[in-house]
Design a protein around this motif. Structure first.
Motif, mmCIF file in Angstrom:
data_model
loop_
_atom_site.group_PDB
_atom_site.id
_atom_site.type_symbol
_atom_site.label_atom_id
_atom_site.label_comp_id
_atom_site.label_asym_id
_atom_site.label_seq_id
_atom_site.Cartn_x
_atom_site.Cartn_y
_atom_site.Cartn_z
ATOM 1 N N ARG A 58 0.819 -1.203 0.000
ATOM 2 C CA ARG A 58 0.000 0.000 0.000
ATOM 3 C C ARG A 58 0.859 1.262 0.000
ATOM 4 O O ARG A 58 2.052 1.218 0.294
ATOM 5 N N ALA A 59 0.206 2.370 -0.336
ATOM 6 C CA ALA A 59 0.906 3.647 -0.376
ATOM 7 C C ALA A 59 1.609 3.901 0.946
ATOM 8 O O ALA A 59 1.007 3.823 2.012
ATOM 9 N N GLY A 60 2.908 4.191 0.874
ATOM 10 C CA GLY A 60 3.687 4.443 2.072
ATOM 11 C C GLY A 60 4.405 3.226 2.612
ATOM 12 O O GLY A 60 5.273 3.360 3.483
ATOM 13 N N ASP A 61 4.083 2.037 2.110
ATOM 14 C CA ASP A 61 4.762 0.826 2.573
ATOM 15 C C ASP A 61 6.226 0.834 2.127
ATOM 16 O O ASP A 61 6.534 1.171 0.981
ATOM 17 N N ARG A 62 7.100 0.405 3.021
ATOM 18 C CA ARG A 62 8.499 0.241 2.640
ATOM 19 C C ARG A 62 8.684 -1.131 2.002
ATOM 20 O O ARG A 62 8.129 -2.129 2.465
ATOM 21 N N LEU A 63 9.457 -1.164 0.923
ATOM 22 C CA LEU A 63 9.779 -2.415 0.236
ATOM 23 C C LEU A 63 11.215 -2.779 0.575
ATOM 24 O O LEU A 63 12.146 -2.066 0.197
ATOM 25 N N VAL A 108 6.506 2.396 -1.568
ATOM 26 C CA VAL A 108 5.406 2.576 -2.513
ATOM 27 C C VAL A 108 5.007 4.042 -2.453
ATOM 28 O O VAL A 108 4.824 4.597 -1.369
ATOM 29 N N ARG A 109 4.902 4.638 -3.599
ATOM 30 C CA ARG A 109 4.713 6.091 -3.649
ATOM 31 C C ARG A 109 3.427 6.526 -2.962
ATOM 32 O O ARG A 109 2.379 5.893 -3.116
ATOM 33 N N PHE A 110 3.525 7.587 -2.215
ATOM 34 C CA PHE A 110 2.377 8.205 -1.565
ATOM 35 C C PHE A 110 1.910 9.383 -2.411
ATOM 36 O O PHE A 110 2.713 10.212 -2.835
ATOM 37 N N ARG A 114 -3.339 4.146 -15.435
ATOM 38 C CA ARG A 114 -3.968 3.120 -14.608
ATOM 39 C C ARG A 114 -2.996 2.607 -13.555
ATOM 40 O O ARG A 114 -3.396 2.306 -12.428
ATOM 41 N N LEU A 115 -1.721 2.514 -13.916
ATOM 42 C CA LEU A 115 -0.726 2.128 -12.916
ATOM 43 C C LEU A 115 -0.654 3.168 -11.805
ATOM 44 O O LEU A 115 -0.626 2.836 -10.619
ATOM 45 N N ARG A 116 -0.602 4.447 -12.196
ATOM 46 C CA ARG A 116 -0.563 5.503 -11.175
ATOM 47 C C ARG A 116 -1.834 5.462 -10.329
ATOM 48 O O ARG A 116 -1.806 5.708 -9.122
ATOM 49 N N SER A 117 -2.973 5.165 -10.982
ATOM 50 C CA SER A 117 -4.238 5.113 -10.256
ATOM 51 C C SER A 117 -4.238 4.029 -9.192
ATOM 52 O O SER A 117 -4.973 4.113 -8.206
ATOM 53 N N ALA A 118 -3.424 2.982 -9.412
ATOM 54 C CA ALA A 118 -3.360 1.901 -8.432
ATOM 55 C C ALA A 118 -2.898 2.410 -7.072
ATOM 56 O O ALA A 118 -3.181 1.810 -6.042
ATOM 57 N N LEU A 119 -2.175 3.527 -7.058
ATOM 58 C CA LEU A 119 -1.733 4.121 -5.801
ATOM 59 C C LEU A 119 -2.878 4.817 -5.073
ATOM 60 O O LEU A 119 -2.797 5.077 -3.879
#
Length: 248
Positions: A37-42, A81-83, A166-171
């Protein structure tokens, strides 16, 4: 010799093919599905262990995901993950709404009946999933449905642009409660009917409204606000998080 065909699935590192591509697709799928999810560290080491690969394919995947705007590197902190803040979220919704509307107009004007039949099949599969209590498969069906409409528009540049959006929208968009999912899927049905009926203006208006509606739902759910993680928790490295709304 013992038959191990029933053993656990192979890790990515045990499969043939380009590891980088497989790793990239798997992480991207995790972002699109809402697993990451947005903000998650990978974490490189955790993903490398999970996929059964070295860190190099993970780093290569991070670079490509970063170029697509799905992850960001924060100096001395890691990959996240980008916020999306409120402005970024609004901009994505606004431009995607315009482009989806134009694509629907083109699909109504010149859509290949075979592609539209495939879109109808995907739509029907999603309806069965909702009726059968299997909403977890809707994100994948949603991507396939929109991809089929983009192909029906028969404009390769527009199709590429919509794919990136659509990829950006996934965020921003994620799985929602069944009622909202059903409303969103119903909007898909109206869009496709207008396209099949060759009603260009109606198809464009419905597709535009569909994205704007999803944006409003996402904003109502999250308010596009960060949720700070206390520094003494296991996830203290997160730069922030926003909950996400229904998929468009």
């Amino acid at each position: 010799m013992q038959d191990n065909s029933g053993d656990a699935p192979q890790k990515i590192g045990q499969m043939h093919g380009a590891l980088f591509t497989k790793v990239y697709e798997e992480i991207k799928k995790g972002i699109v599905s809402g697993r990451f999810r947005a903000g998650d560290r990978l974490y490189e080491e955790r993903l490398a262990e999970e996929f059964g690969v070295s860190r190099n394919p993970i780093r290569e995947a991070f670079r490509l995901l970063g170029s697509e705007g799905l992850v960001e590197v924060i100096n001395r902190r890691g990959v996240y993950v980008r916020f999306l803040d409120q402005r970024q979220s609004r901009e994505i919704v606004e431009i995607r709404a315009v482009l989806e509307g134009h694509n629907a107009r083109l699909a109504a004007r010149r859509g290949d009946p075979a592609l539209l039949a495939q879109a109808q099949s995907i739509l029907d599969e999603g309806s069965r999933a909702l009726d059968g209590g299997s909403p977890e498969i809707l994100p994948g069906l949603n991507e396939r449905f929109h991809d089929m409409l983009a192909r029906a528009g028969d404009n390769e540049l527009l199709q590429e642009m919509l794919g990136q959006l659509r990829l950006r929208s996934a965020l921003l968009f994620a799985k929602a409660d069944p009622t909202i999912q059903r409303d969103s899927w119903s909007e898909h049905a109206h869009i496709l009917k207008a396209i099949i009926d060759r009603a260009e203006d109606r198809a464009a208006d419905l597709a535009t409204a569909h994205v704007l509606n999803a944006g409003r739902r996402a904003e109502a759910i999250s308010g596009a606000e960060r949720v700070d993680v206390p520094p003494d928790t296991d996830e203290a490295d997160r730069p922030g998080r926003t909950r996400r709304g229904p998929r468009a």
